[in-house]
Design a protein around this motif. Structure first.
Motif, PDB file in Angstrom:
ATOM      1  N   ILE A   4       0.707  -1.193   0.050  1.00  0.00           N
ATOM      2  CA  ILE A   4      -0.150   0.098  -0.028  1.00  0.00           C
ATOM      3  C   ILE A   4       0.936   1.284  -0.087  1.00  0.00           C
ATOM      4  N   ALA A   5       0.756   2.178  -0.939  1.00  0.00           N
ATOM      5  CA  ALA A   5       1.640   3.375  -1.066  1.00  0.00           C
ATOM      6  C   ALA A   5       0.610   4.413  -0.410  1.00  0.00           C
ATOM      7  N   ILE A   6       1.293   5.117   0.493  1.00  0.00           N
ATOM      8  CA  ILE A   6       0.468   6.446   1.137  1.00  0.00           C
ATOM      9  C   ILE A   6       1.267   7.609   0.526  1.00  0.00           C
ATOM     10  N   ILE A   7       0.311   8.331  -0.313  1.00  0.00           N
ATOM     11  CA  ILE A   7       0.910   9.286  -1.201  1.00  0.00           C
ATOM     12  C   ILE A   7      -0.156  10.641  -0.941  1.00  0.00           C
ATOM     13  N   ASN A   8       0.465  11.844  -1.314  1.00  0.00           N
ATOM     14  CA  ASN A   8      -0.113  13.168  -1.488  1.00  0.00           C
ATOM     15  C   ASN A   8       0.907  14.157  -2.008  1.00  0.00           C
ATOM     16  N   LEU A   9       0.665  14.693  -2.936  1.00  0.00           N
ATOM     17  CA  LEU A   9       1.551  15.980  -3.321  1.00  0.00           C
ATOM     18  C   LEU A   9       1.701  17.091  -2.240  1.00  0.00           C
ATOM     19  N   LYS A  10       0.645  17.177  -1.459  1.00  0.00           N
ATOM     20  CA  LYS A  10       0.501  18.318  -0.283  1.00  0.00           C
ATOM     21  C   LYS A  10       1.106  17.948   0.796  1.00  0.00           C
ATOM     22  N   GLY A  11       2.042  18.596   1.442  1.00  0.00           N
ATOM     23  CA  GLY A  11       2.774  18.284   2.823  1.00  0.00           C
ATOM     24  C   GLY A  11       1.853  18.545   3.873  1.00  0.00           C
ATOM     25  N   GLY A  12       2.168  17.830   4.968  1.00  0.00           N
ATOM     26  CA  GLY A  12       1.400  18.047   6.227  1.00  0.00           C
ATOM     27  C   GLY A  12       0.104  17.523   6.230  1.00  0.00           C
ATOM     28  N   VAL A  13      -0.156  16.697   5.633  1.00  0.00           N
ATOM     29  CA  VAL A  13      -1.556  16.014   5.596  1.00  0.00           C
ATOM     30  C   VAL A  13      -1.806  14.749   6.561  1.00  0.00           C
ATOM     31  N   GLY A  14      -0.629  14.247   6.881  1.00  0.00           N
ATOM     32  CA  GLY A  14      -0.610  13.143   7.906  1.00  0.00           C
ATOM     33  C   GLY A  14      -0.155  12.045   7.034  1.00  0.00           C
ATOM     34  N   LYS A  15       0.683  11.801   5.957  1.00  0.00           N
ATOM     35  CA  LYS A  15       1.101  10.591   5.391  1.00  0.00           C
ATOM     36  C   LYS A  15       1.957   9.798   6.254  1.00  0.00           C
ATOM     37  N   SER A  16       3.020  10.512   6.676  1.00  0.00           N
ATOM     38  CA  SER A  16       3.737   9.658   7.929  1.00  0.00           C
ATOM     39  C   SER A  16       3.110   9.231   9.163  1.00  0.00           C
ATOM     40  N   VAL A  17       2.295   9.916   9.558  1.00  0.00           N
ATOM     41  CA  VAL A  17       1.367   9.443  10.741  1.00  0.00           C
ATOM     42  C   VAL A  17       0.716   8.387  10.359  1.00  0.00           C
ATOM     43  N   THR A  18       0.160   8.537   9.154  1.00  0.00           N
ATOM     44  CA  THR A  18      -1.101   7.358   8.746  1.00  0.00           C
ATOM     45  C   THR A  18       0.069   6.105   8.538  1.00  0.00           C
ATOM     46  N   ALA A  19       1.063   6.111   7.901  1.00  0.00           N
ATOM     47  CA  ALA A  19       1.713   4.840   7.488  1.00  0.00           C
ATOM     48  C   ALA A  19       2.287   4.461   8.894  1.00  0.00           C
ATOM     49  N   CYS A  20       2.865   5.084  10.067  1.00  0.00           N
ATOM     50  CA  CYS A  20       3.332   4.463  11.257  1.00  0.00           C
ATOM     51  C   CYS A  20       2.033   3.925  11.937  1.00  0.00           C
ATOM     52  N   ASN A  21       1.035   4.699  12.213  1.00  0.00           N
ATOM     53  CA  ASN A  21      -0.106   4.193  12.900  1.00  0.00           C
ATOM     54  C   ASN A  21      -1.117   3.010  12.330  1.00  0.00           C
ATOM     55  N   LEU A  22      -0.965   3.114  10.948  1.00  0.00           N
ATOM     56  CA  LEU A  22      -1.732   2.033  10.177  1.00  0.00           C
ATOM     57  C   LEU A  22      -0.801   0.561  10.265  1.00  0.00           C
ATOM     58  N   ALA A  23       0.499   0.649  10.267  1.00  0.00           N
ATOM     59  CA  ALA A  23       1.249  -0.312  10.432  1.00  0.00           C
ATOM     60  C   ALA A  23       1.051  -0.648  11.782  1.00  0.00           C
ATOM     61  N   ALA A  24       1.003   0.038  12.843  1.00  0.00           N
ATOM     62  CA  ALA A  24       0.929  -0.330  14.325  1.00  0.00           C
ATOM     63  C   ALA A  24      -0.043  -1.056  14.304  1.00  0.00           C
ATOM     64  N   GLU A  25      -1.388  -0.513  13.900  1.00  0.00           N
ATOM     65  CA  GLU A  25      -2.773  -1.176  14.073  1.00  0.00           C
ATOM     66  C   GLU A  25      -2.805  -2.636  13.172  1.00  0.00           C
ATOM     67  N   LEU A  26      -2.287  -2.636  11.973  1.00  0.00           N
ATOM     68  CA  LEU A  26      -2.308  -4.002  11.347  1.00  0.00           C
ATOM     69  C   LEU A  26      -1.231  -5.000  12.299  1.00  0.00           C
ATOM     70  N   ALA A  27      -0.356  -4.453  12.865  1.00  0.00           N
ATOM     71  CA  ALA A  27       0.502  -5.446  13.609  1.00  0.00           C
ATOM     72  C   ALA A  27      -0.480  -6.068  14.775  1.00  0.00           C
ATOM     73  N   ALA A  28      -1.146  -5.134  15.372  1.00  0.00           N
ATOM     74  CA  ALA A  28      -2.113  -5.499  16.576  1.00  0.00           C
ATOM     75  C   ALA A  28      -3.059  -6.474  16.203  1.00  0.00           C
ATOM     76  N   LEU A  29      -3.169  -6.538  14.616  1.00  0.00           N
ATOM     77  CA  LEU A  29      -4.335  -7.554  14.403  1.00  0.00           C
ATOM     78  C   LEU A  29      -3.291  -8.884  14.036  1.00  0.00           C
ATOM     79  N   SER A  30      -2.188  -9.117  14.527  1.00  0.00           N
ATOM     80  CA  SER A  30      -1.248 -10.060  14.177  1.00  0.00           C
ATOM     81  C   SER A  30      -0.907 -10.231  12.867  1.00  0.00           C
ATOM     82  N   LYS A  31      -0.679  -9.089  12.005  1.00  0.00           N
ATOM     83  CA  LYS A  31      -0.185  -9.047  10.792  1.00  0.00           C
ATOM     84  C   LYS A  31       1.200  -8.673  10.739  1.00  0.00           C
ATOM     85  N   SER A  32       2.161  -9.113  10.023  1.00  0.00           N
ATOM     86  CA  SER A  32       3.669  -8.662   9.950  1.00  0.00           C
ATOM     87  C   SER A  32       3.817  -7.580   8.934  1.00  0.00           C
ATOM     88  N   VAL A  33       4.443  -6.476   9.449  1.00  0.00           N
ATOM     89  CA  VAL A  33       4.531  -5.292   8.463  1.00  0.00           C
ATOM     90  C   VAL A  33       5.793  -4.784   8.174  1.00  0.00           C
TER      91      VAL A  33
END
Length: 263
Positions: A4-33
């Motif tokens: 999954i690519a997290i992308i937007n040409l506009k800065g400050g929209v939460g791309k990195s925050v989304t990538a980090c937190n989505l990864a952590a939440e998927l890991a909490a569902l017993s997924k390896s990320v």
């Protein structure tokens, strides 16, 4: 491995925050990320506390100077999440890839990740945090991805560059990666304002569907980022932590539904 690519040409929209937190939440569902940081600013790498110029990064992987295995950081502080880091060396990688005409420029990351995916069961998901521009990192991410999530904040200029993103995705679908699909736009920093309603209208005009999940605004997002912790570890009871948990569930449901449809 679902990419999954997290992308937007506009800065400050939460791309990195989304990538980090989505990864952590998927890991909490017993997924390896595996999280792949492709932004030269290295915000995702900083979040996980692994910014280190003395070790290989995604830049060396894309230049063909090392394999993914040599650059992956296994200890991110989040069980189930590993990271392919990025830093300012990505500037050199972008120039090097553009100048190297001996092999395709747009498939460097895909080919590197194919080697990882061949190790069946190592990672369930690959989350790619893209820079806010269409450089070699972004192009390679789109060529390697199965899905795209477009974070969009709810301010007055939220949809700036949206047409360019959609056009680029369509070009990649046409010429390089016909399997690429837009999972949807993700509203971040959501508050009930007139701008939020206008964002939905503009996205519909651009032909971009919305994800059902929205990430509500809370100062806890900034606090958790400064603490270098996912929201589920910093303040699991806050609204955004709940929302990112819902996002992980929605991602799982969409992927499962598509797998069933294609099967």
């Amino acid at each position: 491995m679902i990419s999954i690519a997290i992308i937007n040409l506009k800065g400050g929209v939460g791309k990195s925050v989304t990538a980090c937190n989505l990864a952590a939440e998927l890991a909490a569902l017993s997924k390896s990320v595996l999280v792949v940081d492709l932004d030269k600013q290295g915000n995702t790498s900083k979040f996980f506390g692994v910014l280190d110029y003395d070790r290989p990064s995604v830049a060396e992987v894309m230049l063909g100077e090392c394999r993914v295995w040599d650059a992956v950081v296994e200890d991110t502080g989040v069980i189930g999440v590993q990271l392919l880091p990025c830093d300012m060396r990505m500037l050199k990688a972008n120039r090097g890839i553009l100048m190297d005409t001996t092999k395709p420029q747009q498939f460097r990351l895909r080919d590197a990740l194919d080697e990882v995916a061949a190790n069946d069961g190592l990672y369930d998901y690959c989350i790619m945090d893209c820079p806010p521009d269409l450089d070699m990192g972004s192009i390679n991410a789109l060529c390697a991805a199965d899905w795209v999530i477009i974070p969009v904040d709810c301010d007055e200029w939220a949809c700036d560059g949206m047409r360019e993103i959609v056009d680029q995705i369509e070009r990649v679908q046409m010429y390089y990666n016909p399997h690429l699909k837009i999972m949807g736009a993700l509203m971040t920093k959501y508050r009930r304002t007139r701008y939020a309603a206008e964002v939905v209208h503009q996205l519909n005009d651009a032909g971009v569907e919305m994800l059902g999940t929205v990430i509500r605004y809370t100062i806890k997002v900034s606090e958790a980022k400064s603490a270098h912790k996912p929201l589920r570890a910093y303040r699991p009871d806050c609204s955004a932590a709940t929302d990112y948990g819902c996002l992980a569930d929605e991602v799982e449901e969409i992927v499962s539904r598509m797998d069933t449809k294609e099967g």
